[in-house]
Design a protein around this motif. Structure first.
Motif, PDB file in Angstrom:
ATOM      1  N   LYS A  65       0.801  -1.224   0.000  1.00 33.75           N
ATOM      2  CA  LYS A  65       0.000   0.000   0.000  1.00 33.75           C
ATOM      3  C   LYS A  65       0.838   1.280   0.000  1.00 33.75           C
ATOM      4  CE  LYS A  65      -4.300  -1.749   2.038  1.00 33.75           C
ATOM      5  NZ  LYS A  65      -5.323  -1.530   3.090  1.00 33.75           N
ATOM      6  N   THR A  66       2.155   1.151   0.028  1.00 27.35           N
ATOM      7  CA  THR A  66       3.000   2.339  -0.031  1.00 27.35           C
ATOM      8  C   THR A  66       2.809   3.044  -1.373  1.00 27.35           C
ATOM      9  OG1 THR A  66       4.643   1.344   1.442  1.00 27.35           O
ATOM     10  CG2 THR A  66       5.370   3.191   0.087  1.00 27.35           C
ATOM     11  N   ARG A  67       2.633   4.358  -1.319  1.00 22.91           N
ATOM     12  CA  ARG A  67       2.364   5.151  -2.527  1.00 22.91           C
ATOM     13  C   ARG A  67       3.318   6.336  -2.607  1.00 22.91           C
ATOM     14  NH1 ARG A  67      -1.322   2.551  -6.042  1.00 22.91           N
ATOM     15  NH2 ARG A  67      -2.600   1.219  -4.695  1.00 22.91           N
ATOM     16  N   ARG A  68       3.847   6.555  -3.786  1.00 23.59           N
ATOM     17  CA  ARG A  68       4.671   7.719  -4.076  1.00 23.59           C
ATOM     18  C   ARG A  68       4.216   8.346  -5.389  1.00 23.59           C
ATOM     19  NH1 ARG A  68       9.260   8.528  -1.116  1.00 23.59           N
ATOM     20  NH2 ARG A  68       9.698   6.888   0.392  1.00 23.59           N
ATOM     21  N   ALA A  69       4.650   9.568  -5.625  1.00 20.04           N
ATOM     22  CA  ALA A  69       4.447  10.227  -6.911  1.00 20.04           C
ATOM     23  C   ALA A  69       5.796  10.719  -7.410  1.00 20.04           C
ATOM     24  CB  ALA A  69       3.471  11.389  -6.787  1.00 20.04           C
TER      25      ALA A  69
ATOM     26  N   TYR B  61       5.300  17.933 -14.259  1.00 20.88           N
ATOM     27  CA  TYR B  61       4.476  16.782 -14.613  1.00 20.88           C
ATOM     28  C   TYR B  61       4.664  15.724 -13.530  1.00 20.88           C
ATOM     29  CZ  TYR B  61       4.828  19.068 -19.175  1.00 20.88           C
ATOM     30  OH  TYR B  61       4.799  19.993 -20.194  1.00 20.88           O
ATOM     31  N   TYR B  62       3.550  15.177 -13.047  1.00 20.03           N
ATOM     32  CA  TYR B  62       3.602  14.162 -11.996  1.00 20.03           C
ATOM     33  C   TYR B  62       2.967  12.865 -12.485  1.00 20.03           C
ATOM     34  CZ  TYR B  62       4.807  17.866  -8.693  1.00 20.03           C
ATOM     35  OH  TYR B  62       5.441  18.898  -8.040  1.00 20.03           O
ATOM     36  N   ALA B  63       3.674  11.772 -12.312  1.00 18.01           N
ATOM     37  CA  ALA B  63       3.104  10.441 -12.525  1.00 18.01           C
ATOM     38  C   ALA B  63       2.521   9.989 -11.196  1.00 18.01           C
ATOM     39  CB  ALA B  63       4.171   9.457 -13.012  1.00 18.01           C
ATOM     40  N   VAL B  64       1.230   9.669 -11.208  1.00 18.96           N
ATOM     41  CA  VAL B  64       0.484   9.433  -9.982  1.00 18.96           C
ATOM     42  C   VAL B  64      -0.180   8.061 -10.027  1.00 18.96           C
ATOM     43  CG1 VAL B  64      -1.399  10.282  -8.537  1.00 18.96           C
ATOM     44  CG2 VAL B  64       0.025  11.912  -9.784  1.00 18.96           C
ATOM     45  N   HIS B  65      -0.113   7.331  -8.919  1.00 21.80           N
ATOM     46  CA  HIS B  65      -0.850   6.067  -8.762  1.00 21.80           C
ATOM     47  C   HIS B  65      -1.393   6.063  -7.338  1.00 21.80           C
ATOM     48  CE1 HIS B  65      -0.931   1.412  -9.459  1.00 21.80           C
ATOM     49  NE2 HIS B  65      -2.134   1.948  -9.277  1.00 21.80           N
ATOM     50  N   MET B  66      -2.655   6.460  -7.202  1.00 21.60           N
ATOM     51  CA  MET B  66      -3.252   6.697  -5.893  1.00 21.60           C
ATOM     52  C   MET B  66      -3.869   5.430  -5.299  1.00 21.60           C
ATOM     53  SD  MET B  66      -2.839  10.038  -5.461  1.00 21.60           S
ATOM     54  CE  MET B  66      -4.079  10.662  -4.323  1.00 21.60           C
ATOM     55  N   GLY B  67      -4.162   5.506  -3.996  1.00 17.98           N
ATOM     56  CA  GLY B  67      -4.912   4.460  -3.317  1.00 17.98           C
ATOM     57  C   GLY B  67      -6.408   4.670  -3.490  1.00 17.98           C
ATOM     58  N   TRP B  68      -7.204   4.026  -2.630  1.00 17.62           N
ATOM     59  CA  TRP B  68      -8.657   4.019  -2.790  1.00 17.62           C
ATOM     60  C   TRP B  68      -9.335   4.881  -1.737  1.00 17.62           C
ATOM     61  CZ3 TRP B  68      -5.372   0.000  -3.426  1.00 17.62           C
ATOM     62  CH2 TRP B  68      -5.385  -0.622  -4.684  1.00 17.62           C
TER      63      TRP B  68
ATOM     64  N   ALA C  17       1.115  22.769 -13.468  1.00 19.61           N
ATOM     65  CA  ALA C  17       1.405  21.359 -13.223  1.00 19.61           C
ATOM     66  C   ALA C  17       0.332  20.488 -13.849  1.00 19.61           C
ATOM     67  CB  ALA C  17       1.494  21.090 -11.718  1.00 19.61           C
ATOM     68  N   PHE C  18       0.754  19.320 -14.274  1.00 20.69           N
ATOM     69  CA  PHE C  18      -0.145  18.284 -14.760  1.00 20.69           C
ATOM     70  C   PHE C  18       0.010  17.054 -13.878  1.00 20.69           C
ATOM     71  CE2 PHE C  18       0.343  20.838 -18.574  1.00 20.69           C
ATOM     72  CZ  PHE C  18      -0.927  20.809 -19.153  1.00 20.69           C
ATOM     73  N   LEU C  19      -1.095  16.413 -13.557  1.00 20.24           N
ATOM     74  CA  LEU C  19      -1.105  15.138 -12.850  1.00 20.24           C
ATOM     75  C   LEU C  19      -1.599  14.085 -13.826  1.00 20.24           C
ATOM     76  CD1 LEU C  19      -2.897  16.297  -9.560  1.00 20.24           C
ATOM     77  CD2 LEU C  19      -0.464  16.483 -10.145  1.00 20.24           C
ATOM     78  N   LEU C  20      -0.774  13.072 -14.085  1.00 24.59           N
ATOM     79  CA  LEU C  20      -1.106  12.046 -15.069  1.00 24.59           C
ATOM     80  C   LEU C  20      -1.059  10.691 -14.395  1.00 24.59           C
ATOM     81  CD1 LEU C  20       1.349  14.100 -16.391  1.00 24.59           C
ATOM     82  CD2 LEU C  20       0.351  13.132 -18.470  1.00 24.59           C
ATOM     83  N   GLY C  21      -2.151   9.921 -14.476  1.00 27.91           N
ATOM     84  CA  GLY C  21      -2.029   8.603 -13.880  1.00 27.91           C
ATOM     85  C   GLY C  21      -3.311   7.879 -13.584  1.00 27.91           C
ATOM     86  N   ASP C  22      -3.126   6.860 -12.757  1.00 31.92           N
ATOM     87  CA  ASP C  22      -4.195   5.981 -12.289  1.00 31.92           C
ATOM     88  C   ASP C  22      -4.608   6.498 -10.919  1.00 31.92           C
ATOM     89  OD1 ASP C  22      -5.777   3.991 -11.267  1.00 31.92           O
ATOM     90  OD2 ASP C  22      -4.335   2.372 -11.548  1.00 31.92           O
ATOM     91  N   PHE C  23      -5.789   7.137 -10.857  1.00 32.30           N
ATOM     92  CA  PHE C  23      -6.239   7.753  -9.617  1.00 32.30           C
ATOM     93  C   PHE C  23      -7.098   6.809  -8.778  1.00 32.30           C
ATOM     94  CE2 PHE C  23      -4.784  11.262 -12.047  1.00 32.30           C
ATOM     95  CZ  PHE C  23      -4.366  12.209 -11.129  1.00 32.30           C
ATOM     96  N   ASN C  24      -7.409   5.624  -9.306  1.00 33.76           N
ATOM     97  CA  ASN C  24      -8.253   4.666  -8.592  1.00 33.76           C
ATOM     98  C   ASN C  24      -9.506   5.338  -8.034  1.00 33.76           C
ATOM     99  OD1 ASN C  24      -7.225   1.974  -8.769  1.00 33.76           O
ATOM    100  ND2 ASN C  24      -5.452   2.620  -7.568  1.00 33.76           N
TER     101      ASN C  24
END
Length: 272
Positions: free
Chosen positions: A130-134, A144-151, A176-183
């Motif tokens: 469950k550890t999350r970083r950007a 630009y940020y690559a993001v993979h968020m939790g729930w 800034a842009f946030l690009l990714g899987d935001f769940n």
């Protein structure tokens, strides 16, 4: 200007090498200015890369060496062989599937002038799933940020806490842009999607003059299998901007229609 995001599944994906080739051929043809990838893996026990990579920009605070089967490194090398040049950075967040260094990567046609390593989760245990970083990069005067968020409903690692850290870090940037899987499903009210929008971020899908249905997940995937809407279509992969900007188009890619599927997620390609 074009931006792309994709949760790659990378080394976990069946027929990985063939799908990686499809992806690289698409990038070589379309040449987005920036693309962000999530679930960018390497085998933790694999040998380290023997030589430094010229176009690789190490992310600050990343103590994990690049390994020989790193997905982002393979993509960079294959693009180089196609005559397409990108600067790139990679940041692992955790051990995935008990054997991979799993993280995010960002590729930019423009030189990367700075990087940022953001811990989003409460835990900083590299061996906890469950550890999350950007991962953030600065190219030109834009972040630009690559993001993979939790729930949202995860009581141990809630989306709300992670978003507050992400928002705080990006708030001081000129753009800034946030690009990714935001769940976080865009059609569900009162949860993560609405929180991001309420904080002033702009969903580029909503800004786009031309767009499709936007769905990036059309079947049950890891992390959603135990939810009531596991098999429903979802728009959980998104590109957000800190400002209102003109967006010409937003298109789902790698969904098995115009392009082959290369992951359990489809990607998003926008043109500004």
């Amino acid at each position: 200007m074009r931006l792309l995001t994709l949760n790659t599944h990378s080394l976990v994906e069946p027929d990985y090498e063939a799908k990686r080739k499809f992806f690289v051929d698409f990038i070589a043809k379309e040449q987005p200015d920036v693309f962000a990838l999530q679930e960018v893996n390497q085998t933790a026990s694999a040998p380290a890369m023997p030589i430094p990579l010229v176009d690789y920009c190490p992310c600050s605070g990343n103590g994990i060496l690049l390994k020989e089967d790193n997905h982002a490194a393979a993509v960079a090398q294959m693009l180089k062989e196609e005559g397409v040049h990108y600067y790139w950075s990679w940041l692992p967040a955790k051990i995935g599937y008990d054997k991979y260094d799993e993280g995010m990567a960002i590729f930019s046609r423009m030189p990367i002038t700075a990087t940022e390593n953001l811990l989003l989760s409460r835990t900083d245990d590299y061996h906890y799933w469950k550890t999350r970083r950007a991962l953030g990069i600065c190219a030109g005067d834009v972040w630009y940020y690559a993001v993979h968020m939790g729930w949202w409903k995860d009581e141990e690692e809630p989306f709300l806490d992670q978003w507050e850290k992400m928002s705080h870090a990006a708030a001081g940037k000129q753009m800034a842009f946030l690009l990714g899987d935001f769940n976080s499903e865009a059609a569900v009210r009162g949860e993560g999607y609405d929180l991001i929008a309420r904080d002033g971020w702009q969903d580029t899908y909503c800004l786009a003059q031309h767009k499709d249905d936007g769905y990036t997940v059309v079947q049950a995937i890891d992390g959603w299998r135990d939810t009531p809407d596991a098999a429903e279509k979802k728009r959980i992969d998104q590109i957000w901007c800190s400002k209102v900007i003109p967006v010409k188009s937003s298109r789902v890619v790698f969904r098995g229609t115009q392009e082959p599927q290369v992951s359990d997620h489809a990607g998003i390609l926008i043109e500004l």
